[in-house]
Design an enzyme around this catalytic site. Structure first.
Site, mmCIF file in Angstrom:
data_model
loop_
_atom_site.group_PDB
_atom_site.id
_atom_site.type_symbol
_atom_site.label_atom_id
_atom_site.label_comp_id
_atom_site.label_asym_id
_atom_site.label_seq_id
_atom_site.Cartn_x
_atom_site.Cartn_y
_atom_site.Cartn_z
ATOM 1 N N THR A 174 -11.295 -26.067 9.498
ATOM 2 C CA THR A 174 -9.976 -25.796 8.926
ATOM 3 C C THR A 174 -9.776 -24.345 8.541
ATOM 4 O OG1 THR A 174 -9.877 -28.071 8.103
ATOM 5 C CG2 THR A 174 -8.376 -26.472 7.096
ATOM 6 N N ASP A 198 10.995 2.459 6.801
ATOM 7 C CA ASP A 198 9.678 2.514 7.428
ATOM 8 C C ASP A 198 9.754 2.156 8.906
ATOM 9 O OD1 ASP A 198 10.374 -0.094 6.714
ATOM 10 O OD2 ASP A 198 8.310 -0.710 6.300
ATOM 11 N N ARG A 199 10.577 1.156 9.233
ATOM 12 C CA ARG A 199 10.763 0.799 10.640
ATOM 13 C C ARG A 199 11.440 1.941 11.395
ATOM 14 N NH1 ARG A 199 13.932 -4.728 10.726
ATOM 15 N NH2 ARG A 199 13.604 -4.514 12.989
ATOM 16 N N ASN A 227 0.813 -1.218 0.000
ATOM 17 C CA ASN A 227 0.000 0.000 0.000
ATOM 18 C C ASN A 227 0.844 1.264 0.000
ATOM 19 O OD1 ASN A 227 -2.440 -1.442 0.115
ATOM 20 N ND2 ASN A 227 -2.363 -1.549 2.343
#
Length: 251
Positions: A176, A102-103, A11
């Site tokens: 499941t 970004d981190r 994004n």
């Protein structure tokens, strides 16, 4: 007025800054190009003074965005890079260029946002976990596949049928599809708890838990530690970096 861009793996988040973090943040999927709806929005904008971006989405989307900003406003995109030091913040990586921008920007924003130690969880295409002490020392972090990537890799490597499903309120499932859906969320939540508790031991006080990224809201029901969701954390960090640079230039 500045146009701030957070180009992620999947994004693109963007907003306009007029002396503060963006009041409104728009989100589009970029698919390594410039989405048409993004161009439609930008056609209606007044010319910004600067376009500043964080990019982990690759060179092709960066090139495409740069062409668009030059065509619309005659502006080149200023791409921010990770730094070893920013104010009191000091990242743990010995090679800053190997730490995702970004981190890094999320750390910048978190250090400004809360006074205590913080665990920052970015739940996007990849899920990243970073531990930050109150004095700005980054201890390091972990990276896992994000929710959808974890589910996709399991289904690709097994004969489990692809059943569209979301987990129930219970942390386990009786079919499941829900078991796969719940497992991906519970795995990230469990690691968050483990890291949170270890950080609390080191900081000797309860840290803040900050969630961001496209799947942050989906993680909240699985969390057993108090958390706050800050969707625009990277953009907030981008604003802090640009503001700090401007203050230094004036000084």
């Amino acid at each position: 007025m500045m146009l701030l861009l957070d180009i992620g793996n999947t994004n693109l988040r963007w907003g306009l800054s007029d002396g503060g973090p963006p009041d409104e943040v728009r989100v589009v999927r970029h698919c390594a190009a410039v989405p048409l709806d993004l161009l439609a929005d930008w056609e209606r904008l007044n010319t910004p003074e600067r376009v500043v971006a964080s990019n982990v989405g690759g060179a092709s989307v960066a090139t495409a965005i740069g062409r668009a900003t030059r065509a619309y406003w005659g502006l080149d995109v200023e791409f921010v890079q990770t730094r070893a030091h920013f104010g009191a913040l000091r990242i743990a990586y010995p090679a800053p260029e190997r730490f995702g921008v970004d981190r890094w920007l999320a750390l910048v924003a978190a250090h400004r946002l809360v006074p205590e130690a913080a665990l920052i969880v970015d739940a996007g295409t990849a899920a990243t976990f970073d531990l930050l002490l109150a004095d700005g020392r980054h201890l390091g972090g972990l990276i896992l596949p994000g929710v959808e990537m974890m589910r996709a890799s399991l289904l690709a490597g097994t004969l489990i049928p692809r059943i569209a499903s979301e987990p129930t309120d219970e942390p386990w499932a009786v079919d499941t599809g829900p078991a796969v859906a719940a497992g991906s969320l519970q795995a990230l939540a469990a690691l968050t708890t483990r890291l949170y508790d270890r950080l609390e031991q080191q900081a000797q006080t309860p840290p803040a838990l900050i969630l961001t990224g496209g799947d942050a809201e989906r993680l909240i029901p699985a969390m057993d530690r108090p958390a706050q969701v800050v969707p625009d954390l990277v953009l907030r960090g981008l604003f802090e970096v640009v503001s700090g640079e401007e203050a230094q230039a004036v000084g």
